[in-house]
Design an enzyme around this catalytic site. Structure first.
Site, PDB file in Angstrom:
ATOM      1  N   GLU A 439       0.832  -1.201   0.000  1.00 28.93           N
ATOM      2  CA  GLU A 439       0.000   0.000   0.000  1.00 28.93           C
ATOM      3  C   GLU A 439       0.869   1.255   0.000  1.00 28.93           C
ATOM      4  O   GLU A 439       1.643   1.489   0.925  1.00 28.93           O
ATOM      5  CB  GLU A 439      -0.893  -0.009   1.250  1.00 28.93           C
ATOM      6  CG  GLU A 439      -1.681   1.274   1.464  1.00 28.93           C
ATOM      7  CD  GLU A 439      -2.339   1.327   2.837  1.00 28.93           C
ATOM      8  OE1 GLU A 439      -2.946   2.363   3.141  1.00 28.93           O
ATOM      9  OE2 GLU A 439      -2.230   0.347   3.597  1.00 28.93           O
ATOM     10  N   ASP A 512      -1.153  -1.240   5.726  1.00 31.52           N
ATOM     11  CA  ASP A 512      -1.091  -0.669   7.070  1.00 31.52           C
ATOM     12  C   ASP A 512      -2.084  -1.354   8.006  1.00 31.52           C
ATOM     13  O   ASP A 512      -3.135  -1.839   7.566  1.00 31.52           O
ATOM     14  CB  ASP A 512      -1.401   0.833   7.035  1.00 31.52           C
ATOM     15  CG  ASP A 512      -0.294   1.634   6.365  1.00 31.52           C
ATOM     16  OD1 ASP A 512       0.812   1.083   6.211  1.00 31.52           O
ATOM     17  OD2 ASP A 512      -0.543   2.797   5.997  1.00 31.52           O
ATOM     18  N   ASP A 514      -4.403  -0.326   9.825  1.00 28.74           N
ATOM     19  CA  ASP A 514      -5.435   0.647  10.173  1.00 28.74           C
ATOM     20  C   ASP A 514      -6.645   0.416   9.283  1.00 28.74           C
ATOM     21  O   ASP A 514      -6.694  -0.559   8.524  1.00 28.74           O
ATOM     22  CB  ASP A 514      -4.913   2.080  10.039  1.00 28.74           C
ATOM     23  CG  ASP A 514      -4.412   2.402   8.626  1.00 28.74           C
ATOM     24  OD1 ASP A 514      -4.689   1.609   7.694  1.00 28.74           O
ATOM     25  OD2 ASP A 514      -3.739   3.435   8.452  1.00 28.74           O
ATOM     26  N   ASP A 516      -7.791   2.052   6.610  1.00 36.98           N
ATOM     27  CA  ASP A 516      -7.505   2.103   5.175  1.00 36.98           C
ATOM     28  C   ASP A 516      -6.803   0.827   4.717  1.00 36.98           C
ATOM     29  O   ASP A 516      -7.095   0.287   3.649  1.00 36.98           O
ATOM     30  CB  ASP A 516      -6.637   3.322   4.848  1.00 36.98           C
ATOM     31  CG  ASP A 516      -7.460   4.604   4.785  1.00 36.98           C
ATOM     32  OD1 ASP A 516      -8.697   4.495   4.681  1.00 36.98           O
ATOM     33  OD2 ASP A 516      -6.869   5.688   4.862  1.00 36.98           O
TER      34      ASP A 516
END
Length: 653
Positions: A439, A512, A514, A516
């Site tokens: 990403e 990540d 998180d 997203d």
């Protein structure tokens, strides 16, 4: 100097010793999946009884000591003495590999357990096993245990006593209770939801059967200790369950049921307003996610019948070309279940049907069933919807075909899609190579510095890939990030997919930790599921787990990958520790990224698998489809809104 190798050096493992020595050869793994496999072997035996017309109810009970009971009301295992082994049939079934009543068709016309090792393997890998048989007016009992033979050797499945007759009874059937040996299955517990999913599937596939699931670990007063699965409409209810969160084009599924000298077939068909097709196929109650001859026959029968129906209804004119099968299957959900004798599965995993005779038999039944359906007055509105949807699919097919050619034209694809993106590895052996789909450019830059370029390739995503749910193939291939992934892997997609062209043994999603990152993982997994499912089935797709925290002080450094481990690591560190919270891969130095996430000797990878196709379908439809209410309901039920960020909590103190 090499040691002498003579006949005396050949070890002969007696009875079930081979199973305990190499359990993975028989159940795949000694983890939780392998432990549940022990249960499936016993459940499948009970299902085989009922599928062949003996009995109608199975009760599965999970006990508080992690033992489990499976009770059926079938005929009961034979109790008379075996003519050559001179022990009871019960003892033969539970102690002899490759022994059973399923190697000829006189007792079981249809069976999933064709290898004859099920009950004996369960016995071999259990701490103890008890079996009770009610047959011919008498109740019988036998017990087996794992026995320590020497300091280093334990023999499993050893009879405690011969088969005992306990007296008269009016019941029939077999009850098996066993406890997996925790010396083999360390820290594994039976999971009610895992069992419930398989039980629900079996109840759908065997119309009218009653399967009761009791979990004694649940509080009885709350009313969730007992679940009962019973579907009188079988596959009709199954397909409604699968499409529950989709918008269906017609409410009542098309249902086909037939029996010939070769097979018994049931099939349910329903279209939704999506563009992908979903076929769920089974042979003798065993899922066949890789398809096979029965699916080939299904598809050809559907194409042949719908083209004939379209012309009879005047929806295809004489000058019009026939539509292709993929046009009719756009948005189609199909559940196909057949039962047949002498099944030939390709591979030990039983995931693909190899019997060539099944193809023509299924094709003819499906064709006849759809033609008969078309002759019903009430079918006309449904057929009009199906054929018009197929005609719409045909209109965009040429555009889709041209877009697919992008993936075949190596020069144009590689020069356009991959320049400045894919950092290839130097190794030329695909079996040793791996590619990280990363990403963002920042993390991609760190990954390029961190990698071992001899076998690790890096493909950074510069934008969020397309959510392919509810998108046609032509739209999917218009997305630059998706085209880049296809080109990098080299397999093609959809009907053109060829796993032999795969350039990397491991395809690793690295995003990540998180929201997203979770969304990107979900998008990529949806793409692989819809268009490269064989990549997942063959075990090539992985998710890299990045650390959440680094806890350190002088002389101590440890990374935390799971919130549940945070307090333990802090306790281990002792007073005066420091914490670094990693909010993204790009925040790590390339050395930290290598050490924690990319180094094969230290990293944590999760292999993506599909254990239950219907369950996976429901999950993807819920999370990635456009039914907002269904997604809200799922998130509300499953998200942990009380989760505390350990780093933020510490910072406030």
């Amino acid at each position: 100097m090499a040691a002498n190798y003579n006949s005396k050096d050949i070890v002969v493992l007696q009875g079930l010793d081979a199973v305990r020595l190499r359990p993975g050869m028989y159940i795949g793994t000694t983890g939780i999946k392998g432990m549940h496999h022990l249960l499936w072997e016993i459940v499948d035996n009970a299902i085989d009884e009922i599928a062949n017309g003996y009995g109608n109810k199975i009760t599965i009970t999970i006990h508080t000591d992690n033992s489990v009971t499976v009770k059926d009301n079938g005929r009961g295992i034979p109790v008379d003495k075996h003519p050559t082994l001179k022990v009871s049939g019960v003892q033969v079934v539970f102690t002899q590999l490759h022994a059973g009543g399923k190697f000829n068709n006189s007792n079981y016309s249809y069976s999933g357990g064709l290898h004859g090792v099920g009950a004996s393997v369960t016995n071999a890998l259990s701490e103890w096993l008890k079996v009770e048989v009610c047959r011919e007016g008498q109740r019988y009992f036998m017990e087996f245990k794992a026995v320590k033979k020497s300091k280093d050797k334990i023999s499993g499945g050893v009879p405690v006593t011969p088969l005992q007759c306990l007296g008269p009874t009016t019941e029939t059937g077999t009850t098996v209770t066993f406890k997996p040996d925790d010396r083999i299955f360390k820290d594994c517990l039976f999971d009610r939801e895992t069992i419930a999913k398989r039980v629900r599937e079996l109840a759908f596939l065997n119309k009218g059967i009653v399967i009761e699931l009791i979990d004694e670990n649940q509080v009885e007063e709350l009313g969730d200790q007992v679940r009962v699965y019973n579907y009188t409409e079988g596959l009709k209810e199954f397909i409604r369950f699968i499409n529950e969160k989709n918008t269906v084009i017609y409410k009542e599924p098309i249902y086909i049921e037939a029996k010939t000298n070769l097979i018994e077939l049931t099939c349910a068909i329903q279209h939704v307003d999506l563009y992908s097709e979903n076929v769920f196929s089974y042979v003798n109650n065993i899922p066949t996610p890789e398809g096979g001859m029965h699916e080939t026959g299904l598809k050809s029968g559907i194409t042949k019948a719908f083209n004939e129906i379209a012309r009879n209804m005047g929806l295809l004119k004489e000058k019009d070309q026939n539509l292709l099968g993929e046009d009719y299957r756009e948005g189609m959900t199909v559940v196909l279940a057949i039962k047949m004798k002498n099944v030939q599965f390709e591979g030990q995993t039983k995931t693909k049907l190899g019997n060539p005779e099944a193809r023509l038999e299924v094709e003819n039944i499906i064709y006849d069933g759809l033609i008969n359906f078309a002759n019903q007055t009430s079918s006309k509105p449904i057929l009009t919807e199906i054929i018009n949807k197929a005609k719409g699919a045909a209109k965009v097919r040429d555009a889709a075909r041209k877009a697919k050619e992008i993936t075949r034209q190596k020069n144009s694809v590689d020069s356009y899609s991959l320049i400045g993106k894919l950092s290839s590895c130097t190794g030329r052996n695909p079996l040793l190579n791996e590619v990280f789909i990363v990403e963002g450019d920042s993390a991609g830059g760190s990954a390029k510095q961190a990698r071992d370029r001899s076998f690790q390739a890096i493909l950074p995503l510069r934008g969020k890939p397309l959510n392919v749910e509810k998108k046609r193939l032509s739209q999917v291939l218009d997305n630059e990030e998706i085209r880049t992934i296809i080109s990098a892997l080299g397999t093609g997609i959809g009907s053109d997919f060829n796993i032999e062209h795969l350039k990397y043994n491991k395809v690793i999603i690295m995003a990540d930790a998180d929201q997203d990152g979770a969304h990107i993982r979900a998008i990529l997994l949806t793409f692989f599921y819809r268009y490269m499912r064989e990549l997942i089935n063959a075990g090539h797709v992985y998710v890299a787990i990045a650390p959440l925290y680094k806890i350190y002080k002088k002389g101590f450094e440890k990374y935390v990958y799971d919130e549940a481990d945070y307090d333990d690591v802090v306790k281990e560190a002792g007073p005066g520790y420091n914490v670094t919270r990693f909010k993204g891969l790009g925040e790590m130095s390339y050395m930290q990224l290598w050490e924690t996430t990319m180094n094969p000797s230290k990293r944590v990878l999760i292999r993506v698998t599909i254990d239950d196709v219907a369950d996976a379908e429901e999950m993807i439809t819920t999370l990635m489809g456009d039914n907002i209410e269904a997604r809200k309901k799922y998130i509300t039920a499953n998200a942990n809104f009380n989760k505390v960020d350990k780093f933020e909590e510490r910072s406030k103190k």
